[in-house]
Design a protein around this motif. Structure first.
Motif, PDB file in Angstrom:
ATOM      1  N   TYR A  58      43.224  43.139  45.228  1.00 28.26           N
ATOM      2  CA  TYR A  58      42.209  43.465  44.218  1.00 28.26           C
ATOM      3  C   TYR A  58      40.849  43.646  44.878  1.00 28.26           C
ATOM      4  O   TYR A  58      40.413  42.827  45.697  1.00 28.26           O
ATOM      5  N   ARG A  59      40.159  44.735  44.527  1.00 29.19           N
ATOM      6  CA  ARG A  59      38.820  45.020  45.045  1.00 29.19           C
ATOM      7  C   ARG A  59      37.816  44.843  43.920  1.00 29.19           C
ATOM      8  O   ARG A  59      37.905  45.501  42.862  1.00 29.19           O
ATOM      9  N   ASN A  60      36.857  43.964  44.137  1.00 31.92           N
ATOM     10  CA  ASN A  60      35.853  43.715  43.108  1.00 31.92           C
ATOM     11  C   ASN A  60      34.962  44.929  42.876  1.00 31.92           C
ATOM     12  O   ASN A  60      34.501  45.172  41.754  1.00 31.92           O
ATOM     13  N   ARG A  63      37.262  47.364  40.981  1.00 35.12           N
ATOM     14  CA  ARG A  63      38.109  46.725  39.971  1.00 35.12           C
ATOM     15  C   ARG A  63      39.498  47.371  39.920  1.00 35.12           C
ATOM     16  O   ARG A  63      40.080  47.572  38.871  1.00 35.12           O
ATOM     17  N   TYR A 101      43.332  47.843  42.487  1.00 31.42           N
ATOM     18  CA  TYR A 101      44.160  47.236  43.521  1.00 31.42           C
ATOM     19  C   TYR A 101      44.371  48.242  44.655  1.00 31.42           C
ATOM     20  O   TYR A 101      44.847  49.360  44.429  1.00 31.42           O
ATOM     21  N   ALA A 104      32.297  43.454  51.689  1.00 27.65           N
ATOM     22  CA  ALA A 104      33.421  43.634  50.775  1.00 27.65           C
ATOM     23  C   ALA A 104      34.717  43.680  51.561  1.00 27.65           C
ATOM     24  O   ALA A 104      34.749  43.972  52.756  1.00 27.65           O
TER      25      ALA A 104
END
Length: 248
Positions: free
Chosen positions: A45-47, A50, A52, A102
């Protein structure tokens, strides 16, 4: 002797055609993003987006990511695929290195990632040098077919072997870059990630083999021959004649 000279000329023509094809393969390799293929089972999951991250394709110049957004509707999970590419930042500032933390970041804060940047710069530098040597080598190869002088053949052989050496360094540096990332950059390569080399990497190794073979062939054929076997149109053909030292 005439048959041997004709055979050698055909061999040089075949070698030159192979190096031209190899040049085109190398162009394809450096312009595509399939040097390294990374797959993440289940996705990460990438903030920032939002979504995957499930797969990534990395090249010398760019990296492309495959992300999926997952929505639950009527008890079913619906996935939507998203593709995005961005260029490698080869010269990031100190602020960019510190701020970009990130999970999908190219340049994380710390000395390990600075080493990764150096690897990328080195690979690109040798790529450019190899392309320049390829162009010059083909110019000498074409001249050799028109004026078969042994010294030009040897220069062509040297240029082809230097090209192969640059491609070897390029491939090895890229391999070391991947190994370094997998070992020291867990944020860039999460645990459980599956990596493999793509067709671009394979193309580059094939080109290396072609240029080594062509260089050795030009070197092997670069012997002197008698004047009647040389190009009669070339006023400098006497340079291909064997020299006899001593009294006549």
């Amino acid at each position: 002797m005439a048959a041997q000279a004709s055979f050698e000329r055909r061999a040089l023509i075949v070698a030159t055609v192979c190096t031209v094809v190899g040049f085109l393969f190398q162009i394809v390799a450096i312009c595509t993003n399939n040097w390294l293929v990374v797959s993440i089972p289940g996705g990460v999951y990438r903030n920032a987006s939002r979504r995957y991250l499930v797969q990534a394709f990395s090249g010398l110049w760019r990296i492309c990511r495959v992300e999926v957004s997952r929505l639950v509707a009527d008890g079913k999970t619906v996935e939507t695929r998203h593709d995005e590419c961005e260029s490698h930042n080869l010269f990031p500032s100190e602020d960019e290195i510190r701020q970009n933390k990130a999970i999908d970041s190219h340049y994380l804060d710390g000395p390990n990632e600075l080493i990764k940047i150096d690897y990328t710069r080195t690979a690109i530098a040798f790529t450019i040098i190899a392309l320049i040597l390829m162009v010059i080598g083909h110019m000498f190869a074409v001249y050799t077919l028109k004026r078969p002088r042994y010294i030009i053949k040897r220069l062509t052989a040297l240029l082809h072997l230097m090209t192969a050496a640059c491609i070897l360094v390029l491939n090895e540096v890229f391999s070391r870059s991947v190994e370094h990332g997998l070992e020291h950059l867990p944020d860039k390569y999460p645990q459980g990630v599956e990596s493999s080399y793509g067709f671009s990497y394979v193309f580059s190794w094939l080109v290396f083999v072609v240029y080594v073979a062509a260089g050795l062939l030009f070197l092997f054929i670069s012997h002197k021959r008698k004047a009647d076997m040389a190009d009669t149109v070339d006023v400098m053909a006497e340079q291909d004649e064997p020299m006899q030292l001593g009294r006549v």
